[in-house]
Design an enzyme around this catalytic site. Structure first.
Site, mmCIF file in Angstrom:
data_model
loop_
_atom_site.group_PDB
_atom_site.id
_atom_site.type_symbol
_atom_site.label_atom_id
_atom_site.label_comp_id
_atom_site.label_asym_id
_atom_site.label_seq_id
_atom_site.Cartn_x
_atom_site.Cartn_y
_atom_site.Cartn_z
ATOM 1 N N LEU A 166 0.831 -1.204 0.000
ATOM 2 C CA LEU A 166 0.000 0.000 0.000
ATOM 3 C C LEU A 166 0.866 1.255 0.000
ATOM 4 C CD1 LEU A 166 -2.823 1.314 0.168
ATOM 5 C CD2 LEU A 166 -2.631 1.160 2.679
ATOM 6 N N GLU A 189 3.661 3.981 -0.554
ATOM 7 C CA GLU A 189 4.512 4.300 -1.702
ATOM 8 C C GLU A 189 5.615 5.270 -1.287
ATOM 9 O OE1 GLU A 189 1.186 3.618 -5.213
ATOM 10 O OE2 GLU A 189 2.194 5.555 -5.064
ATOM 11 N N PRO A 190 6.640 5.443 -2.130
ATOM 12 C CA PRO A 190 7.735 6.344 -1.756
ATOM 13 C C PRO A 190 7.272 7.760 -1.404
ATOM 14 C CG PRO A 190 8.368 5.013 -3.648
ATOM 15 C CD PRO A 190 6.930 4.722 -3.395
ATOM 16 N N HIS A 237 3.870 8.532 -0.789
ATOM 17 C CA HIS A 237 2.529 8.521 -0.202
ATOM 18 C C HIS A 237 2.469 7.466 0.891
ATOM 19 C CE1 HIS A 237 0.947 11.265 -3.213
ATOM 20 N NE2 HIS A 237 1.653 10.582 -4.096
ATOM 21 N N ALA A 296 -4.426 -5.016 11.501
ATOM 22 C CA ALA A 296 -3.009 -5.062 11.864
ATOM 23 C C ALA A 296 -2.716 -4.163 13.061
ATOM 24 C CB ALA A 296 -2.155 -4.650 10.672
ATOM 25 N N ARG A 326 22.322 -5.003 40.336
ATOM 26 C CA ARG A 326 23.410 -4.031 40.172
ATOM 27 C C ARG A 326 23.571 -3.184 41.429
ATOM 28 N NH1 ARG A 326 27.784 -2.470 36.795
ATOM 29 N NH2 ARG A 326 27.843 -0.188 36.611
ATOM 30 N N GLY A 365 21.788 2.294 32.639
ATOM 31 C CA GLY A 365 22.960 3.127 32.388
ATOM 32 C C GLY A 365 23.608 2.801 31.054
ATOM 33 N N GLU A 399 1.584 1.594 10.216
ATOM 34 C CA GLU A 399 0.146 1.396 10.452
ATOM 35 C C GLU A 399 -0.503 2.634 11.068
ATOM 36 O OE1 GLU A 399 -0.395 -1.088 8.949
ATOM 37 O OE2 GLU A 399 1.125 -2.598 9.306
ATOM 38 N N PHE A 436 -7.914 16.423 8.796
ATOM 39 C CA PHE A 436 -6.786 15.758 8.151
ATOM 40 C C PHE A 436 -6.097 16.680 7.147
ATOM 41 C CE2 PHE A 436 -8.880 12.053 9.861
ATOM 42 C CZ PHE A 436 -7.824 11.210 10.156
#
Length: 394
Positions: free
Chosen positions: A140, A142-143, A145, A251, A277, A348, A372, A392
């Site tokens: 889905l 894209e470079p 979008h 997803a 520790r 640390g 997602e 949006f």
């Protein structure tokens, strides 16, 4: 009146009481598999930036019933949403890359075919995918979008009875090892989904290298150069962006649980480290500031787990809305990455070493925070739901 149960530092709210026997069996099975097959090796895989034996791992996950596990029929396990969530939690407690493999296979590629495919497509692809014999990917993004899939440039045109696909997809998990890709493309009829065998002429999936996150995961670009497909390659029940967006919701639900797995791993690492520790003649756990950090981490971790469980029960009841999934994804990924960062401060300088899982989880979550749906996109989803105003494009 029966005595109160002992306080459990690893389950302070008693969330385990909410699970049934089958839920615990699923959780314990996946946890045991991850402890045996992933944890001894994942630091090395991460350092090398590869996931060797991914096909063997996929077949093993298939034998566990973890691929498409909340789907029914066609070799899928038909598990509950809560059981699927518990599996995601245990897988991401090992590594986000392993959970991503399962999420993309089941919640994106398999879900798309199961929800929108023809009976012939389901019969052909779902059984071998459920068994892990065929790996799937989902094209889905894209470079140019990512958050705005409506601007996609990948397109499909009819040529006689065939479809011809051209375009590029980016940041595709499983891409270069997949046997099938679910690819979304613009057509004269609107956005449609296509089931693309990856051995089709014109299809290639170069792997993306030089990542500093999800390094134990296969990430690729998909290139479609006049890929010719038969008419029956289109998903018949998916038209418009509602198709791919419903897959993303499925997803995202897994991420709500999975992110808490990464957070749990970091919290438990910090808790154990603080008790062992010593500085200034006493364990780190004896210092007030360390206890404050551990308390804050525990609060956010178990609040997130309660939220995941609540959303899972709603999904099982058929009452889970996309906006509620956005709330879970937004909260749990943000809190998970903060837990990991706080755990790093407890360790640390050792916190940046691959001897411990904290920095690995933290850098992985930088991707989980974004994919997602970014933080900003889920804020706007909730903002629109709360106010009724769509911001949006504001």
């Amino acid at each position: 009146m029966s005595p109160l149960p002992a306080f459990d530092a690893h389950d302070p709210l008693g969330i385990d009481d909410l699970l049934g026997d089958e839920d615990r069996a699923v959780r314990d099975t996946v946890r045991s598999w991850a402890a045996d097959r992933v944890l001894p090796h994942v630091a090395d895989w991460y350092e090398r930036g590869e996931l060797p034996g991914i096909r063997e791992l996929a077949r093993e996950l298939g034998s566990l019933g973890a691929l498409g596990m909340s789907l029914t029929g066609y070799g899928c396990a038909g598990a509950s949403a809560v059981q699927y969530g518990l599996a995601c939690l245990e897988l991401e407690a090992a590594d986000s890359g392993i959970r991503s493999l399962v999420s993309v296979q089941g919640s994106l590629a398999m879900y798309a075919v199961h929800r929108f495919g023809s009976e012939e497509q389901k019969q052909r692809w779902l059984p071998p995918m459920a068994a892990g014999e065929v790996i799937g990917c989902f094209g889905l993004t894209e470079p140019d979008h990512g958050s705005d899939p409506g601007g996609m440039r990948t397109h499909a045109r009819r040529d006689g009875a065939d479809w011809v696909l051209t375009g590029r997809k980016m940041w595709i998990t499983n891409g270069s090892v997949a046997g099938v890709a679910v690819v979304w493309a613009r057509t004269e009829e609107g956005v449609r989904g296509f089931v693309v065998p990856t051995d089709a002429p014109g299809f290639s999936a170069p792997e993306i290298k030089h990542k500093w996150s999800l390094r134990a995961s296969v990430t690729s670009e998909l290139v479609l150069d006049e890929v010719r497909l038969p008419a029956d390659a289109v998903l018949p029940e998916a038209r418009g962006l509602r198709g791919p967006l419903s897959c993303l919701s499925h997803a995202r639900y897994g991420i709500v649980w999975g992110s808490m797995g990464a957070a749990r791993s970091c919290f438990e690492t910090a808790l154990a480290y603080a008790t062992e520790r010593e500085q200034f003649g006493k364990p780190l756990a004896a210092f007030q500031l360390t206890q404050a950090k551990l308390a804050d981490m525990a609060v956010e971790l178990h609040k997130g787990m309660l939220l995941a469980h609540h959303l899972g029960r709603r999904m099982d009841a058929g009452r889970l809305r996309p906006e509620q999934i956005s709330l879970g994804k937004l909260n749990n990924t943000r809190e998970a990455i903060e837990i990991c960062r706080t755990a790093r401060t407890v360790l640390g300088a050792n916190g940046v070493s691959l001897e411990y899982p904290v920095m690995r989880h933290s850098t992985n979550l930088e991707s989980v925070l974004t994919y997602e749906g970014t933080v900003e996109m889920h804020q706007l989803v909730l903002g629109k739901a709360l106010t009724g105003v769509d911001a949006f494009r504001g």
